[in-house]
Motif scaffolding. Structure first.
Motif: not given
Length: 257
Positions: A162-184
């Motif tokens: 983690p950047r600051m520490g302890f617990f940090e959750f990451n949600v990664l969108l692989h392709e910005l143009h994929d609007l369905n994935a952006l909704d997910r």
């Protein structure tokens, strides 16, 4: 010439900022839509405006008002509004990035008394920095972690560095143009915020969201906020909990059974 590393905060303007995140009796300047000035864009109840209290020097500060319901919270939005908000917000963020006017553009959200925010009304901020590039401080390792969920176009993990520490959750969108994935992505970010506020192992009433450019996609960090460790304040040394596997398993249990 060395790139700047510090922003200048205008304390004179800072003293004028309204504050009702703790004092709930104070009026909310984001509720009175008729009094909002310098509206940049809007879509239904979502409004993008210039920040009336631009405390950061050499920056263009804007506020993204998420809803007209002052007591609402992102962790409880219905899916249609949540997806609309993320699409609108990411488009405005990308609009500022693509303008080429800024060294980098910050996109983030404060929620709760320990988040660094001043207003309770749900909002995000999009800030163009003239001279500072936040990407200079990023490492790919900050987005790696224990996998919680893999969906088409999106990954959800708990950071092992983690950047600051302890617990940090990451949600990664692989392709910005994929609007369905952006909704997910929006759904998973909401799931993480709901877990932090309602099911976390430690009582927590505050979090931040941070959006990052990341190759052809983007990343969102969901960071539960507590008192910051003195090791990070004084020495910039993050700590990571030895309970990561337990917390990841707990989220899977609550949300993916």
């Amino acid at each position: 010439m060395a790139r700047k590393t510090h922003l200048c905060f205008d304390s004179h303007i800072g003293r004028l900022k309204p504050e009702n995140i703790r004092n709930r009796e104070a009026s909310c300047p984001l509720c009175d839509r008729d009094q909002l000035s310098e509206i940049l864009a809007e879509e239904g109840p979502i409004i993008w405006v210039k920040n009336k209290f631009p405390v950061l020097k050499e920056a263009f500060q804007t506020v993204l008002i998420e809803t007209d319901a002052c007591e609402a919270e992102l962790s409880e939005y219905d899916p249609a509004h949540l997806h609309r908000l993320f699409r609108f917000g990411v488009d405005r963020w990308r609009e500022m990035i693509d303008s080429g006017e800024y060294a980098s553009v910050l996109f983030y959200k404060n929620h709760g008394p320990s988040s660094g925010g001043s207003l309770r009304h749900p909002h995000m901020q999009i800030v163009g920095l003239n001279d500072i590039d936040y990407r200079d401080r990023l490492s790919e390792a900050h987005f790696e972690g224990i996998s919680i969920r893999e969906e088409e176009g999106v990954s959800f993990n708990l950071s092992t560095q983690p950047r600051m520490g302890f617990f940090e959750f990451n949600v990664l969108l692989h392709e910005l143009h994929d609007l369905n994935a952006l909704d997910r992505m929006a759904d998973l970010v909401q799931m993480a915020t709901h877990h932090v506020l309602n099911h976390f192992h430690y009582p927590c009433n505050s979090y931040n969201l941070f959006f990052y450019e990341r190759g052809p996609g983007i990343a969102v960090k969901v960071v539960p906020r507590f008192v910051v460790s003195p090791l990070f304040v004084g020495f910039s040394i993050p700590q990571v909990s030895n309970r990561l596997e337990e917390v990841a398993a707990d989220i899977r249990h609550h949300h993916f059974r």
